[in-house]
Scaffold this motif. Sequence first.
Motif, PDB file in Angstrom:
ATOM      1  N   ASN A  49       4.067  12.165  -4.609  1.00 55.73           N
ATOM      2  CA  ASN A  49       2.965  11.663  -5.183  1.00 55.73           C
ATOM      3  C   ASN A  49       3.174  11.281  -6.476  1.00 55.73           C
ATOM      4  O   ASN A  49       2.366  11.555  -7.578  1.00 55.73           O
ATOM      5  N   ALA A  50       4.213  10.404  -6.770  1.00 56.80           N
ATOM      6  CA  ALA A  50       4.639   9.863  -8.281  1.00 56.80           C
ATOM      7  C   ALA A  50       4.338   8.432  -8.120  1.00 56.80           C
ATOM      8  O   ALA A  50       4.365   7.595  -7.250  1.00 56.80           O
ATOM      9  N   GLU A  51       4.251   8.077  -9.438  1.00 58.81           N
ATOM     10  CA  GLU A  51       4.134   6.690 -10.021  1.00 58.81           C
ATOM     11  C   GLU A  51       4.828   6.476 -10.977  1.00 58.81           C
ATOM     12  O   GLU A  51       5.099   7.130 -11.927  1.00 58.81           O
ATOM     13  N   LEU A  52       5.923   5.448 -11.000  1.00 64.77           N
ATOM     14  CA  LEU A  52       7.018   5.225 -11.857  1.00 64.77           C
ATOM     15  C   LEU A  52       6.805   4.008 -12.399  1.00 64.77           C
ATOM     16  O   LEU A  52       6.621   2.879 -11.440  1.00 64.77           O
ATOM     17  N   THR A  53       7.007   3.651 -13.752  1.00 60.53           N
ATOM     18  CA  THR A  53       7.579   2.093 -14.021  1.00 60.53           C
ATOM     19  C   THR A  53       8.727   2.246 -14.207  1.00 60.53           C
ATOM     20  O   THR A  53       9.624   2.941 -14.847  1.00 60.53           O
ATOM     21  N   ALA A  75       1.001  -1.143  -0.006  1.00 60.76           N
ATOM     22  CA  ALA A  75      -0.045   0.111   0.157  1.00 60.76           C
ATOM     23  C   ALA A  75       0.789   1.445  -0.051  1.00 60.76           C
ATOM     24  O   ALA A  75       1.734   1.211   0.655  1.00 60.76           O
ATOM     25  N   ILE A  76       0.248   2.294  -0.667  1.00 59.20           N
ATOM     26  CA  ILE A  76       1.127   3.646  -0.602  1.00 59.20           C
ATOM     27  C   ILE A  76       1.148   4.276   0.520  1.00 59.20           C
ATOM     28  O   ILE A  76       2.180   4.826   0.898  1.00 59.20           O
ATOM     29  N   ASN A  77       0.298   3.855   1.682  1.00 58.95           N
ATOM     30  CA  ASN A  77       0.430   4.636   2.975  1.00 58.95           C
ATOM     31  C   ASN A  77       1.008   3.690   3.823  1.00 58.95           C
ATOM     32  O   ASN A  77       1.039   4.057   5.128  1.00 58.95           O
ATOM     33  N   ARG A  78       2.288   3.103   3.341  1.00 59.28           N
ATOM     34  CA  ARG A  78       3.125   2.401   4.505  1.00 59.28           C
ATOM     35  C   ARG A  78       4.042   3.444   4.854  1.00 59.28           C
ATOM     36  O   ARG A  78       4.041   4.777   4.317  1.00 59.28           O
ATOM     37  N   ALA A 129       7.201  -3.371 -13.460  1.00 57.27           N
ATOM     38  CA  ALA A 129       7.317  -3.040 -11.884  1.00 57.27           C
ATOM     39  C   ALA A 129       7.280  -1.675 -11.924  1.00 57.27           C
ATOM     40  O   ALA A 129       7.838  -0.744 -12.364  1.00 57.27           O
ATOM     41  N   LEU A 130       6.270  -1.503 -10.948  1.00 54.61           N
ATOM     42  CA  LEU A 130       5.763  -0.325 -10.900  1.00 54.61           C
ATOM     43  C   LEU A 130       6.085   0.313  -9.067  1.00 54.61           C
ATOM     44  O   LEU A 130       6.017  -0.583  -8.266  1.00 54.61           O
ATOM     45  N   ALA A 131       6.216   1.602  -9.151  1.00 59.04           N
ATOM     46  CA  ALA A 131       6.557   2.099  -7.694  1.00 59.04           C
ATOM     47  C   ALA A 131       5.786   3.211  -7.414  1.00 59.04           C
ATOM     48  O   ALA A 131       5.391   4.023  -8.531  1.00 59.04           O
ATOM     49  N   LEU A 132       5.111   3.512  -6.382  1.00 60.68           N
ATOM     50  CA  LEU A 132       4.185   4.691  -6.084  1.00 60.68           C
ATOM     51  C   LEU A 132       4.859   5.209  -4.564  1.00 60.68           C
ATOM     52  O   LEU A 132       5.401   4.660  -3.728  1.00 60.68           O
TER      53      LEU A 132
END
Length: 131
Positions: free
Chosen positions: A93-97, A31-34, A55-58
Amino acid sequence: MPKHVIAIAALSALLACAATAASEDSSGPEAINRPSGAGCEVRLTPTPQGLRIEALALFSSPMSGEYDLVITKDGPSGSSDVSQGGPFEALANAELTLSAAEFGLARGDHYSARLLLRNESGVLCRDERRS
């Protein structure tokens, strides 16, 4: 000892083991709220030829570190090992591939994909998918 006491003790032990396993489980997207402010996901997308793995990262806060994506496939069509990794830098607040790979799948093939994000503080998140 009465049977119901034994059954209750066994059920309590089972529930304790299940709770421990659930808290240590790293399968499924983080979860992003870790507390670390980072989450990650191994995204699977079927393609006409097989499977695309991303592979995605938030990130909820600015962050930098390194990632590792390890994919293995084995089965009647052969075997394949893919290892990708490197640095990342993200704004809030970024989402990266971070990475992507595509490979063919035949009947009876099995795969696993593991993603790990880390920085100088340690492991930020991990996700794993298996067939």
